[in-house]
Design a protein around this motif. Structure first.
Motif, short mmCIF file in Angstrom:
data_model
loop_
_atom_site.label_atom_id
_atom_site.label_comp_id
_atom_site.label_asym_id
_atom_site.label_seq_id
_atom_site.Cartn_x
_atom_site.Cartn_y
_atom_site.Cartn_z
N ARG A 302 0.84 -1.20 0.00
CA ARG A 302 0.00 0.00 0.00
C ARG A 302 0.87 1.25 0.00
N ASN A 303 0.63 2.12 -0.98
CA ASN A 303 1.36 3.39 -1.04
C ASN A 303 0.94 4.26 0.13
N ARG A 304 1.92 4.77 0.86
CA ARG A 304 1.62 5.51 2.09
C ARG A 304 1.01 6.88 1.81
N SER A 305 1.17 7.40 0.60
CA SER A 305 0.62 8.72 0.26
C SER A 305 -0.73 8.62 -0.43
N THR A 306 -0.82 7.72 -1.43
CA THR A 306 -2.03 7.65 -2.24
C THR A 306 -2.98 6.53 -1.84
N GLY A 307 -2.48 5.56 -1.07
CA GLY A 307 -3.30 4.41 -0.72
C GLY A 307 -3.43 3.38 -1.82
N GLU A 308 -2.75 3.59 -2.96
CA GLU A 308 -2.82 2.64 -4.07
C GLU A 308 -2.27 1.28 -3.64
N LEU A 309 -2.92 0.22 -4.09
CA LEU A 309 -2.54 -1.14 -3.70
C LEU A 309 -1.89 -1.88 -4.87
N ALA A 310 -0.93 -2.73 -4.54
CA ALA A 310 -0.34 -3.67 -5.49
C ALA A 310 -0.35 -5.05 -4.84
N PHE A 311 -0.49 -6.10 -5.67
CA PHE A 311 -0.69 -7.44 -5.14
C PHE A 311 0.35 -8.39 -5.73
N TYR A 312 0.77 -9.37 -4.91
CA TYR A 312 1.77 -10.34 -5.32
C TYR A 312 1.35 -11.73 -4.85
N ARG A 313 1.44 -12.68 -5.76
CA ARG A 313 1.24 -14.09 -5.41
C ARG A 313 2.61 -14.66 -5.07
N CYS A 314 2.73 -15.27 -3.89
CA CYS A 314 4.04 -15.72 -3.38
C CYS A 314 4.01 -17.20 -3.03
#
Length: 440
Positions: A302-314
């Motif tokens: 989660r971007n600390r400024s914009t709140g944008e999310l990115a996801f990763y399968r691990c």
């Protein structure tokens, strides 16, 4: 008598480094030169790589030949287009060099593609397609690249040119571009899988694979990596569906239900302006229904400024901490740094070759030049207070100026001027003669 000051001490250290860089260059080039049966291409391949390392305004067979002291570009053009040598074996030599100099058991294989804008339709692999480099649909070539990132450094390692179906379904077009008969259509994840398997078969030490959504969304690639016991942190789309204890859910649905205490502030790595801090969370997932034991997670950034999310399968064959997965995710960006250096400093995208063999040979020698620079940065002793560690771009400049800068004679400069003007006159005459056939 020499008066030692901080500046003279650093200068002396650079002289030592230059000697070590020369020895390292020999370590890279000696096995590559051994791939050539004849002395002429053996000599030219060394001059070609030195030309790629030179600060030429553009890099092509003409400028590289002039830098090497040749009287015309024919020899370098033969090296790239017609001489007998196997570029796959040369990339294997580069892989062995990288393993010796940058190898580490926890290293990461990073996969990504890059595009080169091209005009027309005859250059191998070119069509109108989406290019992440341009950020839109363009007439371009795309190639999948594999890079190696370890605590010692990172370097490009291998490549595969992507052929769209518009090419693989047109035998005449393939033949014109010199594409081998056995080459058929393969998706980008399939090309990436082949590159990874080749690296592993060559004994390259590694533990992880990282890539963007184009690769994280391919279940066959993930299954193949589990079969090879390679952990992975692969980006996936927000709509990616995952098994949970409550059934199949989208990645963004899982993120919505997380409490505040599930997030941790961690650095994804050092940037030019400080640490790259994000909020991170990870959720353990049920085991996949296959024969590969191990541990599955969804990693969320989660971007600390914009709140944008990115996801990763691990996935990993053994349990690992959140911090470790974050480190792997952050190292994926090293391939972007490698692309930038290879294009701006080494001419990766400046080739002027339309055919399959020439494209692979040019790209292979650029990969070799980049691997040398990446390894050479680890040898530097000329560090002083107030200096950042030496970069690949700075080392290229130093290596050229301290080691390979040619002493071009006046005769060589004039010879090349005459050659260029003669070639331009022949081209001009040909254009006029062709026009005269159709114009009054």
């Amino acid at each position: 008598m020499v008066v030692w000051t901080p500046k003279t001490a650093v200068a002396a250290a650079y002289r030592v480094d230059a000697q070590r860089w020369s020895e390292l260059f020999e370590e890279l080039m000696n096995p590559i030169e051994a791939r050539f049966a004849r002395p002429e291409p053996r000599h030219r391949v060394r001059g070609f790589v030195r030309g790629l390392l030179a600060p030429l305004p553009t890099k092509n067979c003409w400028t590289i030949a002039e830098h090497a002291g040749d009287e015309e570009p024919g020899g370098m053009q033969d090296l790239i287009g017609r001489a007998s040598w196997d570029d796959a074996l040369v990339r294997a030599d580069v892989r062995d060099f990288v393993a010796r100099r940058l190898g580490h058991p926890d290293a990461i294989l990073v996969i990504d593609e890059t595009g080169d804008l091209k005009k027309g339709r005859h250059t191998v692999g070119v069509q109108r397609q989406y290019s992440g480099t341009a950020g839109k649909i363009e007439n371009c070539q795309l190639a999948v690249h594999l890079s190696y990132a370890s605590p010692h450094g990172h370097a490009l390692l291998d490549t595969a040119l992507y052929l769209p179906k518009s090419w693989t379904s047109d035998p005449e077009r393939l033949a014109e571009a010199g594409v081998p008969d056995e080459v058929g259509f393969a998706t980008k994840p399939q090309l990436a899988r082949r590159l990874i398997e080749t690296a592993q078969a060559g004994g390259l030490p590694c533990r992880w694979v990282s890539g963007d959504e184009a690769y994280g969304g391919d279940p066959a690639l993930a299954a193949a990596l589990r079969g090879q016991r390679l952990g992975y942190v692969l980006a996936v789309a927000c709509s990616h569906r995952l098994p949970t204890g409550l059934g199949i859910q989208r990645a963004d649905q899982i993120a919505t239900g997380l409490p505040d205490h599930a997030w941790q502030r961690l650095s994804a790595g050092e940037g030019a302006k400080g640490h790259r801090y994000y909020d991170w969370a990870f959720i353990a997932l049920p085991l996949a229904a296959d024969q590969h034991a191990g541990y599955h997670w969804l990693l969320i950034r989660r971007n600390r400024s914009t709140g944008e999310l990115a996801f990763y399968r691990c996935w990993s064959p053994e349990p690992v901490a959140l911090r470790h997965l974050v480190t792997v995710a952050g190292r994926r960006w090293t391939i972007e740094e490698s692309f930038q250096a290879a294009k701006t400093e080494l001419g990766l995208d400046q080739h002027q070759h339309r055919r399959w063999t020439a494209w692979h040979r040019w790209t292979t020698l650029v990969i070799a030049a980049h691997a040398f620079l990446a390894a050479a940065t680890t040898l530097c002793t000329a560090n002083a207070e107030g200096l950042i560690p030496i970069t690949v771009n700075e080392l290229r400049r130093l290596f050229h100026d301290l080691v390979i800068k040619p002493a071009a004679s006046i005769a060589a400069v004039i010879t090349w001027s005459i050659f260029r003007r003669r070639h331009q006159d022949a081209a001009r005459t040909s254009h006029y003669e062709r026009q005269a056939l159709t114009e009054p």
